[in-house]
Design an enzyme around this catalytic site. Structure first.
Site, PDB file in Angstrom:
ATOM      1  N   ARG A  30       0.805  -1.230   0.000  1.00 38.88           N
ATOM      2  CA  ARG A  30       0.000   0.000   0.000  1.00 38.88           C
ATOM      3  C   ARG A  30       0.835   1.275   0.000  1.00 38.88           C
ATOM      4  O   ARG A  30       0.378   2.323   0.456  1.00 38.88           O
ATOM      5  CB  ARG A  30      -0.974   0.027   1.184  1.00 38.88           C
ATOM      6  CG  ARG A  30      -1.977  -1.114   1.149  1.00 38.88           C
ATOM      7  CD  ARG A  30      -3.137  -0.860   2.094  1.00 38.88           C
ATOM      8  NE  ARG A  30      -3.923  -2.076   2.225  1.00 38.88           N
ATOM      9  CZ  ARG A  30      -3.738  -2.996   3.151  1.00 38.88           C
ATOM     10  NH1 ARG A  30      -2.799  -2.841   4.057  1.00 38.88           N
ATOM     11  NH2 ARG A  30      -4.499  -4.075   3.189  1.00 38.88           N
ATOM     12  N   LYS A  62       2.937  11.130 -11.762  1.00 39.69           N
ATOM     13  CA  LYS A  62       2.116  10.162 -12.487  1.00 39.69           C
ATOM     14  C   LYS A  62       2.869   8.847 -12.636  1.00 39.69           C
ATOM     15  O   LYS A  62       4.018   8.823 -13.072  1.00 39.69           O
ATOM     16  CB  LYS A  62       1.775  10.684 -13.875  1.00 39.69           C
ATOM     17  CG  LYS A  62       0.733  11.775 -13.898  1.00 39.69           C
ATOM     18  CD  LYS A  62       0.336  12.072 -15.338  1.00 39.69           C
ATOM     19  CE  LYS A  62      -0.725  13.127 -15.441  1.00 39.69           C
ATOM     20  NZ  LYS A  62      -1.091  13.387 -16.844  1.00 39.69           N
ATOM     21  N   GLU A  81       9.622  18.145 -25.836  1.00 38.78           N
ATOM     22  CA  GLU A  81       8.971  18.503 -24.563  1.00 38.78           C
ATOM     23  C   GLU A  81       9.646  19.719 -23.926  1.00 38.78           C
ATOM     24  O   GLU A  81       8.978  20.545 -23.290  1.00 38.78           O
ATOM     25  CB  GLU A  81       8.977  17.312 -23.594  1.00 38.78           C
ATOM     26  CG  GLU A  81       8.229  16.080 -24.085  1.00 38.78           C
ATOM     27  CD  GLU A  81       6.703  16.146 -23.884  1.00 38.78           C
ATOM     28  OE1 GLU A  81       6.210  17.086 -23.237  1.00 38.78           O
ATOM     29  OE2 GLU A  81       6.003  15.255 -24.401  1.00 38.78           O
ATOM     30  N   LYS A 129       7.449  22.791 -15.331  1.00 37.69           N
ATOM     31  CA  LYS A 129       6.427  21.779 -15.057  1.00 37.69           C
ATOM     32  C   LYS A 129       6.043  21.795 -13.576  1.00 37.69           C
ATOM     33  O   LYS A 129       4.869  21.629 -13.231  1.00 37.69           O
ATOM     34  CB  LYS A 129       6.904  20.386 -15.478  1.00 37.69           C
ATOM     35  CG  LYS A 129       5.811  19.335 -15.283  1.00 37.69           C
ATOM     36  CD  LYS A 129       6.060  18.029 -15.994  1.00 37.69           C
ATOM     37  CE  LYS A 129       4.860  17.111 -15.791  1.00 37.69           C
ATOM     38  NZ  LYS A 129       5.066  15.765 -16.348  1.00 37.69           N
ATOM     39  N   GLU A 187      -4.563  17.374 -11.666  1.00 38.34           N
ATOM     40  CA  GLU A 187      -4.942  17.526 -13.062  1.00 38.34           C
ATOM     41  C   GLU A 187      -6.425  17.813 -13.250  1.00 38.34           C
ATOM     42  O   GLU A 187      -7.124  17.115 -13.983  1.00 38.34           O
ATOM     43  CB  GLU A 187      -4.564  16.256 -13.848  1.00 38.34           C
ATOM     44  CG  GLU A 187      -4.491  16.503 -15.332  1.00 38.34           C
ATOM     45  CD  GLU A 187      -3.797  15.358 -16.066  1.00 38.34           C
ATOM     46  OE1 GLU A 187      -3.820  14.218 -15.583  1.00 38.34           O
ATOM     47  OE2 GLU A 187      -3.235  15.632 -17.122  1.00 38.34           O
ATOM     48  N   ARG A 193      -3.348  22.101 -15.594  1.00 44.23           N
ATOM     49  CA  ARG A 193      -2.313  21.150 -15.984  1.00 44.23           C
ATOM     50  C   ARG A 193      -2.478  20.671 -17.420  1.00 44.23           C
ATOM     51  O   ARG A 193      -1.530  20.207 -18.037  1.00 44.23           O
ATOM     52  CB  ARG A 193      -2.338  19.973 -15.000  1.00 44.23           C
ATOM     53  CG  ARG A 193      -1.174  19.046 -15.129  1.00 44.23           C
ATOM     54  CD  ARG A 193      -1.031  18.248 -13.838  1.00 44.23           C
ATOM     55  NE  ARG A 193      -0.159  17.110 -13.975  1.00 44.23           N
ATOM     56  CZ  ARG A 193       0.188  16.327 -12.965  1.00 44.23           C
ATOM     57  NH1 ARG A 193      -0.270  16.579 -11.765  1.00 44.23           N
ATOM     58  NH2 ARG A 193       0.986  15.302 -13.142  1.00 44.23           N
ATOM     59  N   ASN A 198      -0.430  19.472 -22.266  1.00 47.29           N
ATOM     60  CA  ASN A 198      -0.759  18.614 -23.408  1.00 47.29           C
ATOM     61  C   ASN A 198      -0.671  19.351 -24.738  1.00 47.29           C
ATOM     62  O   ASN A 198      -1.180  18.862 -25.748  1.00 47.29           O
ATOM     63  CB  ASN A 198      -2.158  18.021 -23.229  1.00 47.29           C
ATOM     64  CG  ASN A 198      -2.197  17.000 -22.105  1.00 47.29           C
ATOM     65  OD1 ASN A 198      -1.262  16.227 -21.936  1.00 47.29           O
ATOM     66  ND2 ASN A 198      -3.252  17.024 -21.328  1.00 47.29           N
ATOM     67  N   HIS A 242      -0.330  17.423 -27.952  1.00 49.68           N
ATOM     68  CA  HIS A 242      -0.516  16.003 -27.641  1.00 49.68           C
ATOM     69  C   HIS A 242      -1.750  15.396 -28.302  1.00 49.68           C
ATOM     70  O   HIS A 242      -1.769  14.202 -28.573  1.00 49.68           O
ATOM     71  CB  HIS A 242      -0.563  15.793 -26.129  1.00 49.68           C
ATOM     72  CG  HIS A 242       0.795  15.786 -25.485  1.00 49.68           C
ATOM     73  ND1 HIS A 242       1.649  16.865 -25.557  1.00 49.68           N
ATOM     74  CD2 HIS A 242       1.464  14.835 -24.783  1.00 49.68           C
ATOM     75  CE1 HIS A 242       2.777  16.583 -24.904  1.00 49.68           C
ATOM     76  NE2 HIS A 242       2.688  15.361 -24.431  1.00 49.68           N
ATOM     77  N   HIS A 294      -1.022  12.313 -30.330  1.00 56.13           N
ATOM     78  CA  HIS A 294      -1.562  10.975 -30.059  1.00 56.13           C
ATOM     79  C   HIS A 294      -2.170  10.367 -31.317  1.00 56.13           C
ATOM     80  O   HIS A 294      -2.047   9.163 -31.567  1.00 56.13           O
ATOM     81  CB  HIS A 294      -2.615  11.034 -28.951  1.00 56.13           C
ATOM     82  CG  HIS A 294      -2.037  11.216 -27.590  1.00 56.13           C
ATOM     83  ND1 HIS A 294      -2.748  11.745 -26.535  1.00 56.13           N
ATOM     84  CD2 HIS A 294      -0.797  10.958 -27.099  1.00 56.13           C
ATOM     85  CE1 HIS A 294      -1.972  11.802 -25.461  1.00 56.13           C
ATOM     86  NE2 HIS A 294      -0.786  11.327 -25.779  1.00 56.13           N
ATOM     87  N   HIS A 328       7.170   9.221 -29.154  1.00 61.73           N
ATOM     88  CA  HIS A 328       6.184  10.131 -28.577  1.00 61.73           C
ATOM     89  C   HIS A 328       6.601  11.593 -28.783  1.00 61.73           C
ATOM     90  O   HIS A 328       5.803  12.417 -29.245  1.00 61.73           O
ATOM     91  CB  HIS A 328       6.022   9.827 -27.088  1.00 61.73           C
ATOM     92  CG  HIS A 328       5.155  10.800 -26.344  1.00 61.73           C
ATOM     93  ND1 HIS A 328       3.792  10.851 -26.524  1.00 61.73           N
ATOM     94  CD2 HIS A 328       5.456  11.772 -25.457  1.00 61.73           C
ATOM     95  CE1 HIS A 328       3.293  11.813 -25.758  1.00 61.73           C
ATOM     96  NE2 HIS A 328       4.280  12.377 -25.103  1.00 61.73           N
TER      97      HIS A 328
END
Lengths: 365, 365
Positions: free
Chosen positions: A121, A143, A185, A227, A237, A241, A245, A248, A252, A265
């Site tokens: 946990r 993340k 990025e 960031k 988010e 935030r 993207n 993106h 994507h 990416h």
């Protein structure tokens, strides 16, 4: 030369942590002050292990250091591979006071971080990102996660590290394409929030591509700082935030069309940011000069300036429609209102969008 | 009669939530105020579904309600079964604003809660526990997780629910053995922290075994309140919370010896608490009268007063040595210093321990 060139504190209240950036830190820095107990489990992959695993072990003198080497690649970012980490932790009898260390790129960081979030946990973890993309992206934000056959990053957790160690020397083993992908990025941070940084990048891009260590440290520091500011304002988010993207949604679509792994990416994001700049100019939100300046910088980082061969505006439309960022069906995009200022908008005109898509799709072969 | 008999607020700052307890709430209570978005996924198992799934659906008028029915049993508390929840969420296109509902016992609660903790890095969930054990144990504490072949509950998260709904009527479908097993945990709260509650239990045990609805609601309320106090003082289980493990070190040894599933967790804990009371008396920390009072109450709940046939003191010793509660090798136990007062101690005398083990092991057949 082994020194910490830059140090950044990511301010998240009682979960704040430092990012140490420098040349030659792997193997010389003592990371034991951030180890919670007496046990360390280094998680890496079979590409990174031969290069840096021994150096990483040397950062934890006096500790029980175990290692688990995962197969390299996004396609292994799944439960079966994650379970190899749990197997190793339990076989080596790691208690809930263990510390996991992620040594590698974004996939290793996401998986080791998620394993740390879930093992008993939640246990401590340290990030040692070895690719430019992971250094400027995964170092901040907390993340973690794995993919599901029906969606990328669908299973995960927010879990902050104890600290992040970035050794700029580790970029010397990185293929040139991955350096460029990481720079996409880096440029993104300038475009969405930092006009000064953008100007600095325009004069520094050649040194960055040459892997000049001091220049890299500066670029990484400013990217992480940018960031960190955005994440501190919106840790879970819920709104702001999303400007991270930029490029993106287009990106994507490109990645999915090409098939994951064909295009990196960062490469897809690079093209996507050009498209976002182009659409912003068509909207009249930035000047054509600013658009050209953005495109010139991205192209200067040796990123592709066209969608992949065969991809049509219709491909973009159908792939963007299922992008998870569009929660309620309308197409939400991150666009620019200036170089260094981004907005989240659903107001892009359909005609302008079509024009941008056509401009970036290559003629059918 | 459909009314909320008792309502308890679990105080965890911005993650506080209510527990509603009453008779006939399933199917009549409107839980939509606690649903975050427009989507609900009810997670249950194939034993509970035929009994309560339709009633549970009726608690979410106007929402998209999907369901996933897992196979029943601790042996399915694994990744493969957890993944059925993720499959259902993705196939039904649940966004990160979905709300998961755990309808069932502890296994369903642990799994649905862990799925909620991980799906898209965390979504809302509601607990509807239908066994006495899960009502008085899993309702409070935020522990979620699954088993690993090398250890129970080794993979999980702390994740608090939006609310907990406890319908005392759902206990009428519970086998008598499971009622007794749940009462073991109820009695535990009295023993570790609430002498008044212990006295009340002595006079109420017959009504509880008869499933008197008002008496059940009171016992559940006081159990949850007691656990909530302990958890609020120590949410991440760094110290005090360990008193909730009264009887559990002995109990885990019994469960492991018998093979999971043979003896219910609560049954093993019942015997384990008798052993803890017995050892406390041998230490001179409680009187023999108090020990007998504790044992009489536990026996009165129809819980086993002996270790399983064939289990020896040596079995206890070797199984307790690997219990995960003993992080540094010494045997840490929760014992009593009064009826209603527990301590975590490593000071149990070896001779006293041996005497207790011998007293509770049955002669070899």
């Amino acid at each position: 030369m082994h020194e910490i060139t830059r140090e950044l504190n990511v301010d998240l209240g009682d979960r704040s942590y430092p990012i140490l950036i420098g040349q030659g830190l792997l193997g010389t820095a003592d990371l034991t002050p951030w180890v919670v107990g007496s046990q360390v489990m280094i998680v890496t992959n079979d590409t990174v292990a031969p290069l840096y695993l021994e150096s990483a072990r040397a950062c934890f003198p006096g500790k029980q250091v175990d290692t688990v080497v995962l197969p390299d690649g996004e396609k292994f970012k799944d439960w079966q591979t994650l379970n190899l980490i749990f197997d190793a932790l339990l076989e080596k009898r790691h208690s809930r006071k263990t510390t996991l260390v992620a040594l590698g790129g974004g996939v290793v960081g996401d998986m080791a971080g998620f394993a740390a979030a879930c093992y008993q946990r939640g246990v401590a973890f340290i990030q040692v990102p070895t690719t430019l993309l992971s250094q400027v992206d995964s170092s901040v934000g907390g993340k973690t996660g794995i993919n599901h056959p029906l969606g990328k990053n669908m299973i995960g957790a927010f879990h902050q590290p104890e600290m992040v160690l970035i050794d700029t020397e580790s970029l010397q083993s990185l293929p040139a394409r991955e350096v460029s992908a990481g720079l996409a990025e880096v440029i993104k941070y300038g475009l969405i929030r930092a006009p000064d940084f953008l100007t600095w990048l325009e004069s520094s891009i050649a040194e960055l591509l040459d892997l000049d260590q001091q220049t890299l440290a500066e670029a990484i520091y400013r990217s992480c700082a940018c960031k960190a500011e955005v994440v501190a304002l919106d840790e879970r988010e819920s709104g702001l935030r999303a400007i991270l993207n930029l490029g993106h949604t287009f990106g994507h679509a490109i990645e999915t069309f090409a098939g994951y792994g064909t295009i990196l990416h960062g490469e897809a994001v690079g093209t996507g940011m050009m498209m976002a700049a182009d659409l912003s100019a068509r909207q009249g939100w930035i000047t054509e000069d600013d658009r050209d300046r953005a495109i010139r910088l991205i192209t200067g980082a040796r990123l592709p300036d066209r969608a992949p061969p065969g991809m049509t505006p219709e491909d973009f439309r159908s792939l963007m429609a299922v992008d998870k960022k569009n929660v309620d069906g309308s197409l939400r995009l991150v666009l620019l209102t200036a170089l260094g200022e981004a907005v989240i908008t659903e107001d892009a005109g359909a005609g302008h969008l079509q024009d941008t898509l056509q401009a970036y799709c290559q003629p059918a072969v």
